[in-house]
Design an enzyme around this catalytic site. Structure first.
Site, PDB file in Angstrom:
ATOM      1  N   HIS A  21       5.071   3.951   2.321  1.00 45.78           N
ATOM      2  CA  HIS A  21       4.960   4.386   0.923  1.00 45.78           C
ATOM      3  C   HIS A  21       6.264   4.108   0.160  1.00 45.78           C
ATOM      4  O   HIS A  21       6.245   3.589  -0.963  1.00 45.78           O
ATOM      5  CB  HIS A  21       4.609   5.881   0.896  1.00 45.78           C
ATOM      6  CG  HIS A  21       4.481   6.478  -0.464  1.00 45.78           C
ATOM      7  ND1 HIS A  21       3.285   6.930  -0.974  1.00 45.78           N
ATOM      8  CD2 HIS A  21       5.400   6.713  -1.442  1.00 45.78           C
ATOM      9  CE1 HIS A  21       3.479   7.404  -2.196  1.00 45.78           C
ATOM     10  NE2 HIS A  21       4.762   7.295  -2.502  1.00 45.78           N
ATOM     11  N   GLU A  22       7.396   4.448   0.781  1.00 41.71           N
ATOM     12  CA  GLU A  22       8.682   4.273   0.085  1.00 41.71           C
ATOM     13  C   GLU A  22       9.043   2.797  -0.047  1.00 41.71           C
ATOM     14  O   GLU A  22       9.567   2.375  -1.087  1.00 41.71           O
ATOM     15  CB  GLU A  22       9.793   5.055   0.800  1.00 41.71           C
ATOM     16  CG  GLU A  22       9.551   6.566   0.884  1.00 41.71           C
ATOM     17  CD  GLU A  22       9.174   7.217  -0.437  1.00 41.71           C
ATOM     18  OE1 GLU A  22       9.657   6.768  -1.500  1.00 41.71           O
ATOM     19  OE2 GLU A  22       8.372   8.171  -0.422  1.00 41.71           O
TER      20      GLU A  22
ATOM     21  N   GLY B 265       9.766  12.180   0.351  1.00 39.69           N
ATOM     22  CA  GLY B 265      10.431  10.891   0.180  1.00 39.69           C
ATOM     23  C   GLY B 265      10.677  10.618  -1.284  1.00 39.69           C
ATOM     24  O   GLY B 265       9.965  11.142  -2.148  1.00 39.69           O
TER      25      GLY B 265
ATOM     26  N   GLN C 196      12.094   5.581  -8.654  1.00 42.61           N
ATOM     27  CA  GLN C 196      11.479   6.813  -9.170  1.00 42.61           C
ATOM     28  C   GLN C 196      12.444   7.642 -10.018  1.00 42.61           C
ATOM     29  O   GLN C 196      12.014   8.557 -10.716  1.00 42.61           O
ATOM     30  CB  GLN C 196      10.947   7.678  -8.019  1.00 42.61           C
ATOM     31  CG  GLN C 196       9.788   7.016  -7.288  1.00 42.61           C
ATOM     32  CD  GLN C 196       9.256   7.936  -6.212  1.00 42.61           C
ATOM     33  OE1 GLN C 196       9.768   7.943  -5.102  1.00 42.61           O
ATOM     34  NE2 GLN C 196       8.252   8.731  -6.544  1.00 42.61           N
TER      35      GLN C 196
ATOM     36  N   HIS D 256       7.301   1.360  -2.911  1.00 38.84           N
ATOM     37  CA  HIS D 256       7.976   1.644  -4.189  1.00 38.84           C
ATOM     38  C   HIS D 256       9.029   0.587  -4.505  1.00 38.84           C
ATOM     39  O   HIS D 256       9.199   0.192  -5.657  1.00 38.84           O
ATOM     40  CB  HIS D 256       8.695   3.001  -4.137  1.00 38.84           C
ATOM     41  CG  HIS D 256       7.842   4.171  -4.531  1.00 38.84           C
ATOM     42  ND1 HIS D 256       7.243   4.280  -5.765  1.00 38.84           N
ATOM     43  CD2 HIS D 256       7.517   5.303  -3.870  1.00 38.84           C
ATOM     44  CE1 HIS D 256       6.579   5.434  -5.831  1.00 38.84           C
ATOM     45  NE2 HIS D 256       6.720   6.065  -4.693  1.00 38.84           N
TER      46      HIS D 256
ATOM     47  N   CYS E 200       2.238  11.264  -4.492  1.00 32.31           N
ATOM     48  CA  CYS E 200       3.474  10.622  -4.906  1.00 32.31           C
ATOM     49  C   CYS E 200       4.079  11.434  -6.042  1.00 32.31           C
ATOM     50  O   CYS E 200       3.362  11.828  -6.965  1.00 32.31           O
ATOM     51  CB  CYS E 200       3.176   9.204  -5.384  1.00 32.31           C
ATOM     52  SG  CYS E 200       4.644   8.328  -5.974  1.00 32.31           S
ATOM     53  N   LEU E 201       5.390  11.667  -5.982  1.00 34.26           N
ATOM     54  CA  LEU E 201       6.049  12.436  -7.050  1.00 34.26           C
ATOM     55  C   LEU E 201       5.908  11.750  -8.404  1.00 34.26           C
ATOM     56  O   LEU E 201       6.022  12.406  -9.434  1.00 34.26           O
ATOM     57  CB  LEU E 201       7.539  12.620  -6.722  1.00 34.26           C
ATOM     58  CG  LEU E 201       7.849  13.478  -5.493  1.00 34.26           C
ATOM     59  CD1 LEU E 201       9.350  13.456  -5.212  1.00 34.26           C
ATOM     60  CD2 LEU E 201       7.363  14.910  -5.689  1.00 34.26           C
TER      61      LEU E 201
HETATM   62 NI    NI Z   1       5.892   7.853  -4.130  1.00 31.74          NI
END
Ligand code: NI
Length: 167
Positions: free
Chosen positions: A130-131, A46, A51, A134, A88-89
């Protein structure tokens, strides 16, 4: 298509609530394509627009069943509980066991502005939550128990001081 650099903790864009998308135009379509390419390149399951430094309510995801996008998504239902080693990226290479509702349902729009709904258990439920976090300016760190969060923040701050080029 373009691959964007992924912003990492403590970049302030990750802590800022994103704005609703109002124009469902070619620019949005191009951005979504770029987000998908960036997500697959990372690789990740995701990616939310903040991000890549774009504070708009858009995320893309693929949990192995094909890509999808949600614009202006909202969680409309959650239930159950599931603990999962979540990463998480934007906090690369770190995973923490985080408990969240197992099931989630979200409503939003596709890239053309048509209403869409996605729902699921476990990984799907986790990605939706999670997204959407963000897009509210919330990182997974905020979902850790207080003591774990303190330790994680200290560790990340020290790591970013040692290697400031990583932001
Ligand atoms: Ni993330």
């Amino acid at each position: 298509m373009a691959i964007y650099p992924i912003r990492t903790f403590p970049d302030p864009v990750l802590r800022s609530p994103a704005a609703d998308v109002t124009e469902f135009d070619e620019d949005l379509a191009r951005l979504v394509e770029d987000m998908l390419e960036t997500m697959y390149d990372a690789p990740g399951v995701g990616l939310a627009a903040p991000q890549i430094g774009i504070s708009k309510r858009i995320f893309v995801a693929d949990i192995g069943e094909g890509p999808f996008v949600m614009v202006n998504p909202e969680l409309v239902a959650v239930s159950g509980s599931w603990t999962f080693d979540e990463g998480c990226l934007s906090v690369p290479g770190r995973f923490w066991p985080i408990s969240r509702p197992a099931y989630a349902k979200a409503r939003g729009y596709d890239v053309a502005g048509e209403p869409v709904e996605y729902a699921g258990d476990e990984l799907m439920g986790r990605v939706l939550q999670h997204e959407i976090d963000h897009l509210g300016g919330m990182l997974l760190l905020e979902r850790l128990p207080r003591r774990d969060k303190k330790a994680a923040l200290k560790e990340l701050r020290e790591a970013s001081l040692e290697n400031p080029s990583r932001r």
